[in-house]
Design a protein around this motif. Structure first.
Motif, PDB file in Angstrom:
ATOM      1  N   LEU A   1       0.820  -1.210   0.000  1.00 28.76           N
ATOM      2  CA  LEU A   1       0.000   0.000   0.000  1.00 28.76           C
ATOM      3  C   LEU A   1       0.855   1.261   0.000  1.00 28.76           C
ATOM      4  CD1 LEU A   1      -2.751  -1.112   2.547  1.00 28.76           C
ATOM      5  CD2 LEU A   1      -2.929  -0.995   0.052  1.00 28.76           C
ATOM      6  N   ASN A   2       1.960   1.228   0.730  1.00 29.22           N
ATOM      7  CA  ASN A   2       2.877   2.375   0.714  1.00 29.22           C
ATOM      8  C   ASN A   2       3.465   2.585  -0.674  1.00 29.22           C
ATOM      9  OD1 ASN A   2       2.944   3.584   3.359  1.00 29.22           O
ATOM     10  ND2 ASN A   2       3.889   1.707   4.110  1.00 29.22           N
ATOM     11  N   ASP A   3       3.733   1.492  -1.364  1.00 32.57           N
ATOM     12  CA  ASP A   3       4.246   1.581  -2.733  1.00 32.57           C
ATOM     13  C   ASP A   3       3.203   2.223  -3.653  1.00 32.57           C
ATOM     14  OD1 ASP A   3       6.245   0.931  -4.809  1.00 32.57           O
ATOM     15  OD2 ASP A   3       4.705  -0.445  -5.536  1.00 32.57           O
ATOM     16  N   ILE A   4       1.932   1.904  -3.421  1.00 35.84           N
ATOM     17  CA  ILE A   4       0.860   2.518  -4.201  1.00 35.84           C
ATOM     18  C   ILE A   4       0.837   4.027  -3.984  1.00 35.84           C
ATOM     19  CG2 ILE A   4      -1.649   2.717  -4.425  1.00 35.84           C
ATOM     20  CD1 ILE A   4      -1.859  -0.241  -3.868  1.00 35.84           C
ATOM     21  N   LEU A   5       0.952   4.443  -2.720  1.00 41.30           N
ATOM     22  CA  LEU A   5       0.943   5.868  -2.417  1.00 41.30           C
ATOM     23  C   LEU A   5       2.115   6.586  -3.087  1.00 41.30           C
ATOM     24  CD1 LEU A   5      -0.057   5.909   1.368  1.00 41.30           C
ATOM     25  CD2 LEU A   5      -1.503   6.224  -0.641  1.00 41.30           C
ATOM     26  N   THR A   6       3.269   5.913  -3.134  1.00 45.76           N
ATOM     27  CA  THR A   6       4.432   6.502  -3.800  1.00 45.76           C
ATOM     28  C   THR A   6       4.172   6.679  -5.295  1.00 45.76           C
ATOM     29  OG1 THR A   6       5.945   5.522  -2.181  1.00 45.76           O
ATOM     30  CG2 THR A   6       6.882   6.214  -4.282  1.00 45.76           C
ATOM     31  N   LYS A   7       3.589   5.660  -5.921  1.00 43.59           N
ATOM     32  CA  LYS A   7       3.286   5.735  -7.344  1.00 43.59           C
ATOM     33  C   LYS A   7       2.251   6.820  -7.645  1.00 43.59           C
ATOM     34  CE  LYS A   7       4.333   0.891  -8.429  1.00 43.59           C
ATOM     35  NZ  LYS A   7       3.776  -0.407  -8.890  1.00 43.59           N
ATOM     36  N   CYS A   8       1.402   7.108  -6.659  1.00 36.94           N
ATOM     37  CA  CYS A   8       0.378   8.136  -6.851  1.00 36.94           C
ATOM     38  C   CYS A   8       0.945   9.543  -6.704  1.00 36.94           C
ATOM     39  CB  CYS A   8      -0.765   7.936  -5.848  1.00 36.94           C
ATOM     40  SG  CYS A   8      -1.750   6.459  -6.150  1.00 36.94           S
ATOM     41  N   GLY A   9       2.220   9.632  -6.296  1.00 40.40           N
ATOM     42  CA  GLY A   9       2.851  10.929  -6.156  1.00 40.40           C
ATOM     43  C   GLY A   9       2.399  11.689  -4.928  1.00 40.40           C
ATOM     44  N   THR A  10       1.962  10.975  -3.894  1.00 36.88           N
ATOM     45  CA  THR A  10       1.450  11.655  -2.702  1.00 36.88           C
ATOM     46  C   THR A  10       2.541  12.390  -1.935  1.00 36.88           C
ATOM     47  OG1 THR A  10       1.725   9.595  -1.443  1.00 36.88           O
ATOM     48  CG2 THR A  10      -0.436  10.023  -2.399  1.00 36.88           C
ATOM     49  N   GLU A  11       3.815  12.001  -2.143  1.00 33.83           N
ATOM     50  CA  GLU A  11       4.884  12.678  -1.415  1.00 33.83           C
ATOM     51  C   GLU A  11       5.164  14.067  -1.975  1.00 33.83           C
ATOM     52  OE1 GLU A  11       6.729  10.824  -4.953  1.00 33.83           O
ATOM     53  OE2 GLU A  11       5.261  10.192  -3.467  1.00 33.83           O
ATOM     54  N   LYS A  12       4.597  14.390  -3.138  1.00 32.66           N
ATOM     55  CA  LYS A  12       4.844  15.680  -3.776  1.00 32.66           C
ATOM     56  C   LYS A  12       3.819  16.751  -3.396  1.00 32.66           C
ATOM     57  CE  LYS A  12       6.958  13.409  -7.779  1.00 32.66           C
ATOM     58  NZ  LYS A  12       6.893  13.215  -9.252  1.00 32.66           N
ATOM     59  N   LYS A  13       2.795  16.369  -2.657  1.00 30.80           N
ATOM     60  CA  LYS A  13       1.790  17.325  -2.232  1.00 30.80           C
ATOM     61  C   LYS A  13       1.390  17.013  -0.796  1.00 30.80           C
ATOM     62  CE  LYS A  13      -2.392  16.830  -3.583  1.00 30.80           C
ATOM     63  NZ  LYS A  13      -3.648  16.765  -4.358  1.00 30.80           N
ATOM     64  N   LYS A  14       0.607  17.895  -0.203  1.00 31.17           N
ATOM     65  CA  LYS A  14       0.217  17.733   1.191  1.00 31.17           C
ATOM     66  C   LYS A  14      -0.876  16.676   1.291  1.00 31.17           C
ATOM     67  CE  LYS A  14       0.706  18.998   5.497  1.00 31.17           C
ATOM     68  NZ  LYS A  14       1.965  18.758   6.229  1.00 31.17           N
ATOM     69  N   VAL A  15      -0.447  15.427   1.375  1.00 25.37           N
ATOM     70  CA  VAL A  15      -1.370  14.302   1.485  1.00 25.37           C
ATOM     71  C   VAL A  15      -1.062  13.554   2.773  1.00 25.37           C
ATOM     72  CG1 VAL A  15      -2.101  12.119   0.471  1.00 25.37           C
ATOM     73  CG2 VAL A  15      -1.655  14.081  -0.999  1.00 25.37           C
ATOM     74  N   HIS A  16      -2.109  13.214   3.517  1.00 28.73           N
ATOM     75  CA  HIS A  16      -1.954  12.532   4.792  1.00 28.73           C
ATOM     76  C   HIS A  16      -2.342  11.060   4.628  1.00 28.73           C
ATOM     77  CE1 HIS A  16      -1.741  16.476   6.896  1.00 28.73           C
ATOM     78  NE2 HIS A  16      -2.541  16.836   5.903  1.00 28.73           N
ATOM     79  N   THR A  17      -1.454  10.170   5.000  1.00 30.50           N
ATOM     80  CA  THR A  17      -1.743   8.756   4.891  1.00 30.50           C
ATOM     81  C   THR A  17      -2.783   8.331   5.919  1.00 30.50           C
ATOM     82  OG1 THR A  17      -0.821   6.516   4.997  1.00 30.50           O
ATOM     83  CG2 THR A  17       0.173   8.184   6.435  1.00 30.50           C
ATOM     84  N   LEU A  18      -3.595   7.360   5.559  1.00 32.00           N
ATOM     85  CA  LEU A  18      -4.539   6.750   6.483  1.00 32.00           C
ATOM     86  C   LEU A  18      -4.050   5.381   6.947  1.00 32.00           C
ATOM     87  CD1 LEU A  18      -7.910   7.700   4.744  1.00 32.00           C
ATOM     88  CD2 LEU A  18      -7.037   8.575   6.917  1.00 32.00           C
ATOM     89  N   LEU A  19      -2.820   5.038   6.542  1.00 41.83           N
ATOM     90  CA  LEU A  19      -2.249   3.759   6.948  1.00 41.83           C
ATOM     91  C   LEU A  19      -1.701   3.811   8.367  1.00 41.83           C
ATOM     92  CD1 LEU A  19      -0.285   2.832   3.684  1.00 41.83           C
ATOM     93  CD2 LEU A  19      -2.680   2.376   4.267  1.00 41.83           C
ATOM     94  N   ARG A  20      -1.249   5.008   8.780  1.00 48.32           N
ATOM     95  CA  ARG A  20      -0.672   5.172  10.115  1.00 48.32           C
ATOM     96  C   ARG A  20      -1.129   6.500  10.717  1.00 48.32           C
ATOM     97  NH1 ARG A  20       3.030   1.645  11.823  1.00 48.32           N
ATOM     98  NH2 ARG A  20       3.915   0.175  10.335  1.00 48.32           N
TER      99      ARG A  20
END
Length: 293
Positions: A101-120
């Motif tokens: 799931l973390n790999d999915i978030l990386t592919k979605c480019g979430t680290e490039k904008k203010k996105v908050h994970t719901l995994l942790r």
């Protein structure tokens, strides 16, 4: 397509205790020889009931203070004597699944904008994920037990069975108020249509107690095929993975539309074997019978 919002900050209520108990065996000492070092085995996953005991975060304010929740605003205001209520299916990913799931978030480019994970959580504690079967609604004190009893009875008398969920696609959707956007993983329609079955049960119970339905504003017991009671909402069910206070750009939407989730069918074991009823801080788990192939 609007998404109904739900969050820990919307579900705060007066602290109560659950009726769930856990039998935790005493810890055994590790034996070591003079010449051999024994490595402790990996701990088994915690039982599902454990997560129900700590389903809500500790309240730090009874007023709506977005600064305490990453900028989120409370959709349902806190009122003494009201009980935030949510019906849902819960999934607690294993360690290897979290990596996927973390790999999915990386592919979605979430680290490039203010996105908050719901995994942790903000304290880096793993959080369970879920599929909603209701909006965040509010019950009065005298409705709590009758509502829980009615929903449990309806589930027990239904044909709903445990099932595996298979990821289908990724999408960005907003809540009804357009105050938050969620990165969601949409789910394929289960073989025996279990999601629609459970949604109908939820909507029927909510209607009896004067609460709004999920994915439709009205509920009918009519046998008409056009009735919302029999409408197929398979394209609405999803698991939220992250959230943002800003709307996704066209590039964001294009990026996730090109991600193929087919390989995840083998790497993610998403099993729903119970329905959760959360009223205030108390969570009750209603088991579903195993499906017979």
């Amino acid at each position: 397509m609007a998404l109904v919002s739900y969050s820990d900050s919307e579900s705060d209520s007066d602290p109560t205790t659950t009726d769930t108990t856990l039998d935790i065996p005493p810890r055994k000492k590790l034996r070591q020889s003079d010449n051999t070092t024994t490595k402790p085995a990996l701990l088994p996953p915690l039982p599902t009931a454990f997560h129900d005991l700590y389903a809500s975060t500790t309240r730090v304010s009874v007023r709506d203070d977005p600064s305490l929740h990453g900028g989120r605003k409370r959709v349902i205001p806190h009122v003494e004597g009201n009980w935030p209520t949510h019906l849902y299916l819960e999934w607690y990913p294993q360690r290897n699944e979290l990596d996927v799931l973390n790999d999915i978030l990386t592919k979605c480019g979430t680290e490039k904008k203010k996105v908050h994970t719901l995994l942790r959580s903000d304290l880096d504690v793993q959080l369970p994920l879920h599929i909603s079967l209701s909006r965040p609604v509010v019950l009065e004190t005298d409705q709590k037990q009758p509502f829980a009893d009615a929903f449990e009875r309806a589930v027990q008398e239904s044909s709903a069975k445990a099932f595996n969920a298979i990821p289908e696609s990724l999408d960005w959707v907003s809540n009804a108020e357009k105050t938050r956007w969620f990165l969601v993983m949409r789910i394929k329609k289960p073989p025996h249509d279990q999601l629609n079955t459970l949604l109908r049960i939820s909507n029927q119970t909510l209607t009896i107690f004067g609460q709004p339905c999920l994915y439709t504003t009205t509920f009918s017991n009519s046998s008409s095929s056009s009735s919302s009671a029999y409408k197929d909402f398979s394209d609405r069910f999803h698991i939220s993975l992250a959230w943002s206070l800003t709307a996704p750009s066209i590039d964001d939407q294009t990026r996730i539309s090109g991600i193929d989730l087919t390989p995840l069918e083998e790497s993610l074991d998403i099993v729903f074997s119970s329905v959760k009823v959360k009223i205030g801080n108390v969570v009750k788990s209603l088991p579903l019978d195993r499906a017979i192939d």
